[in-house]
Design an enzyme around this catalytic site. Structure first.
Site, PDB file in Angstrom:
ATOM      1  N   CYS A   2       0.819  -1.197   0.000  1.00 55.85           N
ATOM      2  CA  CYS A   2       0.000   0.000   0.000  1.00 55.85           C
ATOM      3  C   CYS A   2       0.862   1.260   0.000  1.00 55.85           C
ATOM      4  O   CYS A   2       2.016   1.238   0.404  1.00 55.85           O
ATOM      5  CB  CYS A   2      -0.947   0.079   1.171  1.00 55.85           C
ATOM      6  SG  CYS A   2      -1.765  -1.479   1.530  1.00 55.85           S
ATOM      7  N   ARG A  27       2.514   0.697  -5.519  1.00 57.29           N
ATOM      8  CA  ARG A  27       2.536  -0.099  -4.291  1.00 57.29           C
ATOM      9  C   ARG A  27       1.234  -0.876  -4.072  1.00 57.29           C
ATOM     10  O   ARG A  27       1.088  -1.582  -3.075  1.00 57.29           O
ATOM     11  CB  ARG A  27       2.759   0.819  -3.088  1.00 57.29           C
ATOM     12  CG  ARG A  27       4.025   1.634  -3.193  1.00 57.29           C
ATOM     13  CD  ARG A  27       4.089   2.634  -2.075  1.00 57.29           C
ATOM     14  NE  ARG A  27       4.500   2.031  -0.847  1.00 57.29           N
ATOM     15  CZ  ARG A  27       5.738   2.002  -0.383  1.00 57.29           C
ATOM     16  NH1 ARG A  27       6.693   2.589  -1.059  1.00 57.29           N
ATOM     17  NH2 ARG A  27       6.020   1.429   0.759  1.00 57.29           N
ATOM     18  N   ASN A 104       0.194   1.155   6.074  1.00 47.53           N
ATOM     19  CA  ASN A 104       0.943   0.291   5.152  1.00 47.53           C
ATOM     20  C   ASN A 104       1.715  -0.702   6.016  1.00 47.53           C
ATOM     21  O   ASN A 104       2.436  -0.290   6.913  1.00 47.53           O
ATOM     22  CB  ASN A 104       1.894   1.164   4.325  1.00 47.53           C
ATOM     23  CG  ASN A 104       2.992   0.378   3.621  1.00 47.53           C
ATOM     24  OD1 ASN A 104       4.096   0.859   3.450  1.00 47.53           O
ATOM     25  ND2 ASN A 104       2.710  -0.831   3.209  1.00 47.53           N
ATOM     26  N   GLY A 105       1.521  -1.992   5.758  1.00 43.79           N
ATOM     27  CA  GLY A 105       2.233  -2.993   6.559  1.00 43.79           C
ATOM     28  C   GLY A 105       1.276  -4.098   6.983  1.00 43.79           C
ATOM     29  O   GLY A 105       0.185  -4.237   6.430  1.00 43.79           O
ATOM     30  N   GLU A 487      13.104 -15.419 -16.645  1.00 43.99           N
ATOM     31  CA  GLU A 487      12.519 -14.082 -16.792  1.00 43.99           C
ATOM     32  C   GLU A 487      11.429 -14.079 -17.877  1.00 43.99           C
ATOM     33  O   GLU A 487      10.374 -13.460 -17.700  1.00 43.99           O
ATOM     34  CB  GLU A 487      13.641 -13.081 -17.106  1.00 43.99           C
ATOM     35  CG  GLU A 487      13.207 -11.652 -17.374  1.00 43.99           C
ATOM     36  CD  GLU A 487      12.460 -10.987 -16.222  1.00 43.99           C
ATOM     37  OE1 GLU A 487      12.378 -11.558 -15.130  1.00 43.99           O
ATOM     38  OE2 GLU A 487      11.909  -9.902 -16.444  1.00 43.99           O
ATOM     39  N   LYS A 491       7.564 -13.057 -17.147  1.00 47.13           N
ATOM     40  CA  LYS A 491       6.859 -11.998 -17.886  1.00 47.13           C
ATOM     41  C   LYS A 491       5.524 -12.528 -18.404  1.00 47.13           C
ATOM     42  O   LYS A 491       4.500 -11.871 -18.291  1.00 47.13           O
ATOM     43  CB  LYS A 491       7.680 -11.487 -19.084  1.00 47.13           C
ATOM     44  CG  LYS A 491       8.871 -10.635 -18.811  1.00 47.13           C
ATOM     45  CD  LYS A 491       8.577  -9.266 -18.250  1.00 47.13           C
ATOM     46  CE  LYS A 491       8.469  -9.289 -16.766  1.00 47.13           C
ATOM     47  NZ  LYS A 491       9.598  -8.958 -15.945  1.00 47.13           N
ATOM     48  N   GLU A 494       2.929 -13.190 -15.458  1.00 44.20           N
ATOM     49  CA  GLU A 494       2.350 -12.070 -14.725  1.00 44.20           C
ATOM     50  C   GLU A 494       1.413 -11.223 -15.562  1.00 44.20           C
ATOM     51  O   GLU A 494       0.462 -10.669 -15.023  1.00 44.20           O
ATOM     52  CB  GLU A 494       3.414 -11.226 -14.021  1.00 44.20           C
ATOM     53  CG  GLU A 494       4.440 -10.611 -14.910  1.00 44.20           C
ATOM     54  CD  GLU A 494       5.543  -9.910 -14.125  1.00 44.20           C
ATOM     55  OE1 GLU A 494       5.334  -9.512 -12.979  1.00 44.20           O
ATOM     56  OE2 GLU A 494       6.629  -9.762 -14.679  1.00 44.20           O
ATOM     57  N   HIS A 510      14.381 -34.074 -16.410  1.00 40.41           N
ATOM     58  CA  HIS A 510      14.218 -34.647 -15.073  1.00 40.41           C
ATOM     59  C   HIS A 510      12.843 -34.362 -14.486  1.00 40.41           C
ATOM     60  O   HIS A 510      12.703 -34.199 -13.282  1.00 40.41           O
ATOM     61  CB  HIS A 510      15.332 -34.135 -14.148  1.00 40.41           C
ATOM     62  CG  HIS A 510      16.686 -34.478 -14.664  1.00 40.41           C
ATOM     63  ND1 HIS A 510      17.285 -35.701 -14.427  1.00 40.41           N
ATOM     64  CD2 HIS A 510      17.542 -33.787 -15.468  1.00 40.41           C
ATOM     65  CE1 HIS A 510      18.454 -35.735 -15.041  1.00 40.41           C
ATOM     66  NE2 HIS A 510      18.632 -34.592 -15.674  1.00 40.41           N
ATOM     67  N   LYS A 609       3.520  -3.129  -8.128  1.00 38.56           N
ATOM     68  CA  LYS A 609       4.864  -2.870  -8.684  1.00 38.56           C
ATOM     69  C   LYS A 609       5.931  -3.068  -7.613  1.00 38.56           C
ATOM     70  O   LYS A 609       7.023  -3.539  -7.902  1.00 38.56           O
ATOM     71  CB  LYS A 609       4.896  -1.438  -9.227  1.00 38.56           C
ATOM     72  CG  LYS A 609       6.213  -1.019  -9.819  1.00 38.56           C
ATOM     73  CD  LYS A 609       6.354  -1.482 -11.245  1.00 38.56           C
ATOM     74  CE  LYS A 609       7.705  -1.186 -11.825  1.00 38.56           C
ATOM     75  NZ  LYS A 609       8.169  -2.304 -12.666  1.00 38.56           N
TER      76      LYS A 609
HETATM   77  C1  F6R Z   1       8.332  -8.764 -12.277  1.00 36.95           C
HETATM   78  C2  F6R Z   1       8.590  -7.779 -11.258  1.00 36.95           C
HETATM   79  C3  F6R Z   1       8.835  -8.250  -9.872  1.00 36.95           C
HETATM   80  C4  F6R Z   1       9.946  -7.403  -9.243  1.00 36.95           C
HETATM   81  C5  F6R Z   1      10.114  -7.775  -7.765  1.00 36.95           C
HETATM   82  C6  F6R Z   1      11.242  -6.986  -7.130  1.00 36.95           C
HETATM   83  O1  F6R Z   1       8.158  -8.172 -13.529  1.00 36.95           O
HETATM   84  O2  F6R Z   1       8.596  -6.609 -11.512  1.00 36.95           O
HETATM   85  O3  F6R Z   1       9.148  -9.595  -9.828  1.00 36.95           O
HETATM   86  O4  F6R Z   1      11.126  -7.612  -9.936  1.00 36.95           O
HETATM   87  O5  F6R Z   1       8.935  -7.522  -7.068  1.00 36.95           O
HETATM   88  O6  F6R Z   1      11.003  -5.619  -7.216  1.00 36.95           O
HETATM   89  P1  F6R Z   1      12.163  -4.589  -7.049  1.00 36.95           P
HETATM   90  O7  F6R Z   1      13.103  -4.777  -8.175  1.00 36.95           O
HETATM   91  O8  F6R Z   1      11.495  -3.249  -7.070  1.00 36.95           O
HETATM   92  O9  F6R Z   1      12.817  -4.889  -5.731  1.00 36.95           O
END
Ligand code: F6R
Length: 614
Positions: A2, A27, A104-105, A487, A491, A494, A510, A609
């Site tokens: 948050c 957030r 937040n928390g 990765e 992508k 998500e 395996h 994010k």
């Molecule tokens: C995936 C993604 C997340 C962040 C992860 C770490 O696309 O964005 O997996 O990489 O939450 O976030 P940061 O880099 O902000 O610590």
């Protein structure tokens, strides 16, 4: 998780709060709300499920924006306890309606406190842990023996977990109290005007005078002045005001429909921005590390800790550092690092990688590394962020604001920094020649190859449209491209909600190979390197089980054409830059699958994010 923003001053708080929420939506974005308090103590709370934009529309429709006062608190939520509906949205108030709070928390001991409060006839409206905290403050306050400030302190002394809060009280409308433990909170100060934020982003365009509240501190903000106090004891603490010379430019989507798409395209510039000024001939200049360089250079081991995409960058970093400089590197998920027995000591370097610089687990891991006496390095994108402040030294990735929840340009910038770091370490350890350094650095700063990937966009889009209805994918690569496979799979998961797994290509025998049938797409990342022939065998193994084959390669050999259902050839470069090119292909592939499924690419369901709770 948050985001929190609050204002106390003479202006209408509405534009400051709503614009602040938009900056904090990284957030969490499942519900949002605002409360403001008039000089006479009338509190208006407006909240709803959905994104900040939807809250804004509702507030405008109800004319709330015109009626807002000079004191208000606001919140954008990522649900932890309780569904993302209106009742569970913040701000929350106590039963008497006097106290209103944003949080937040996570309050970990909410259950026994809730039981206690219920035994005192306090009725709860929501399913949240936050309501427990506001009710507890209200409980102490309404007993009539404690002041507002004492009630907040008493409640905070009884809760376990992490919090950043801002609280208002209708009986003391001139006061705003902010407090933090575990979750970050910053104060912005102007003459007779105060701001509070989860980070500086909602504040910094109004004032550069910033106080980063320390652990277990609270700020008691009055009309003209404020005090910083300890949560444990009622004692005043020094006000440590920092001048932060930083502005946040408005960042829009330009000609793109989604930020993610724009951010993929920006990599033409961001990769070189990350590198520019950090190389000179055969030398790498990482000024942010120089104060600690002699310890870094002589460290016997390196740990890299991060989450998600940044953790994938860490795996690539390990490969690069070990290859070039032969220093052992351990890569740990930050959430594991913080609780496992880790053999970090004052002869270790711990590198935290984080786009946001606010990820709770990474922040906690770095605090642990500091406690163990390691030299800590931050590779972050956001200046002033918590991780960049907690580490001894660091390097910013300089790729600009990243808004799309799926990280793209930050990942390639992180790899670029790790590449520079690995080369620098190897050079001072005399593991690499001048001419090899020069050749690597020339490759690192060449962006024409990135452009050529973007020119293939329509081709990648066509391939993506063929696979958009698949339900599972395997992504397979070896060596440096195993993390690229991870990765690529992340992508896809998500933003398109398709199940995907990344594996080292040979490891798929395996277990995962059992999943393969004629419907299953398998994405192979195949550079022409020493594992090329081995990976061709892995492709054959999948092909003979009728799996669909998508190949990303820098080789033009016919065998690949014969094996692939779809083939994407990227320009020749060195092994390290190949990772970046293959990643960009996979970003576009995932993007077009999600767009084909008409999904909200920038704000996928259930995600945020920045993950600011553990
Ligand atoms: C995936 C993604 C997340 C962040 C992860 C770490 O696309 O964005 O997996 O990489 O939450 O976030 P940061 O880099 O902000 O610590």
């Amino acid at each position: 998780m948050c985001g929190i923003v609050a204002y106390k001053g003479k202006k209408n708080c509405y534009p400051i709060l709503i614009n602040g929420l938009k900056k904090l939506e990284y957030r969490g974005y499942d519900s949002a709300g605002i409360a403001c308090i008039s000089g006479k103590g009338n509190i208006t709370i407006s909240k709803r499920s959905g994104k900040v934009k939807q809250l804004e529309e509702t507030l405008k429709k109800n004319n709330v924006h015109k009626k807002c006062t000079g004191t208000g608190i606001a919140h954008t939520r990522w649900a932890t306890h309780g569904r993302p509906n209106q009742v569970n949205s913040h701000p929350h108030n106590d039963q008497s309606g006097s106290i209103v709070l944003v949080h937040n928390g996570i309050i970990e001991n909410y259950d026994p406190i809730k039981k206690f409060l219920k035994s005192k006839n306090i009725k709860f409206k929501s399913e949240t842990d936050t309501e427990v905290l506001v009710q507890l403050i209200g409980y102490f306050y309404n007993k009539g023996k404690l002041t507002f400030e004492q009630s907040v302190r008493a409640a905070l002394q009884r809760v376990d977990g992490a919090y950043a809060i801002v609280v208002l009280n209708k009986n003391e409308p001139d006061k705003m109290i902010a407090a933090r433990k575990g979750s970050p909170l910053v104060l912005g100060i102007n003459e007779e005007e105060f701001f509070v934020g989860s980070d500086i982003s909602p504040i910094i365009n109004y004032t550069q005078q910033i106080i980063y509240l320390e652990e277990s501190q609270m700020a008691i903000i009055g009309e003209k002045d404020y005090e910083i106090k300890s949560i444990e004891k009622d004692i005043s603490l020094p006000k440590v005001v920092e001048k932060i010379d930083y502005k946040i430019d408005d960042y829009d989507k330009g000609k793109f429909k989604f930020f993610m798409h724009k951010e993929i395209h920006e990599q033409v510039d961001t990769i070189s921005n990350t590198i520019i000024g950090r190389t000179k001939g055969h030398n790498v200049l990482l000024n942010g590390l120089m104060e600690y360089w002699s310890q870094i250079e002589s460290a016997s081991k390196i740990y890299i800790t991060a989450c998600g995409t940044s953790w994938h960058a860490g795996l690539i970093g390990k490969n690069l550092i070990e290859r070039f400089s032969e220093v052992p590197v351990h890569v740990e998920y930050a959430s594991e690092f913080r609780y496992n027995k880790i053999l970090v000591d004052n002869d270790s370097v711990v590198i935290a990688i984080s786009q946001s610089g606010e990820t709770a687990d990474t922040l906690a891991a770095i605090k642990k590394a500091n406690d163990y006496g390691a030299i800590t390095i931050g590779i972050c994108n956001v200046p002033g962020s918590s991780i960049s402040r907690e580490t001894d030294c660091g390097v910013f990735t300089r790729c600009g604001h990243e808004v799309g929840v799926a990280s793209t340009k930050a990942f390639t910038a992180q790899i670029s920094i790790l590449y520079l770091f690995a080369l620098k370490l190897a050079y001072v350890k005399k593991q690499i020649s001048k001419s090899a350094m020069k050749a690597h650095l020339d490759f690192a700063s060449s962006v024409t190859k990135v452009k050529s990937i973007l020119r293939k966009e329509n081709y990648i889009k066509k391939i993506a449209s063929k696979y958009k209805n698949a339900s599972d994918f395997l992504y397979l690569g070896r060596g440096l491209n195993f993390p690229v496979a991870l990765e690529g799979a992340l992508k896809l998961k998500e933003i398109s909600y398709i199940h995907a797994e990344g594996y080292p290509a040979a490891e798929m025998k395996h277990g995962p190979i059992a999943l393969v049938d004629k419907n299953m797409p398998n994405v192979f990342i195949v550079p022409k390197d020493k594992t090329y022939d081995k990976i061709i065998s892995n492709i054959e193994e999948i092909k003979s089980r009728k799996g669909k084959i998508i190949i990303i390669t820098d080789s033009k050999e016919k065998v690949l054409k014969d094996l692939a259902n779809d083939l994407i050839v990227v320009p020749k470069t060195n092994h390290y830059m190949f990772c970046i090119l293959a990643t960009i292909v996979l970003q576009l592939f995932a993007y077009y699958i999600a767009v084909g499924k008409k999904l909200n690419v920038d704000q996928p369901r259930n995600l945020a994010k920045s993950v600011t709770v553990e």
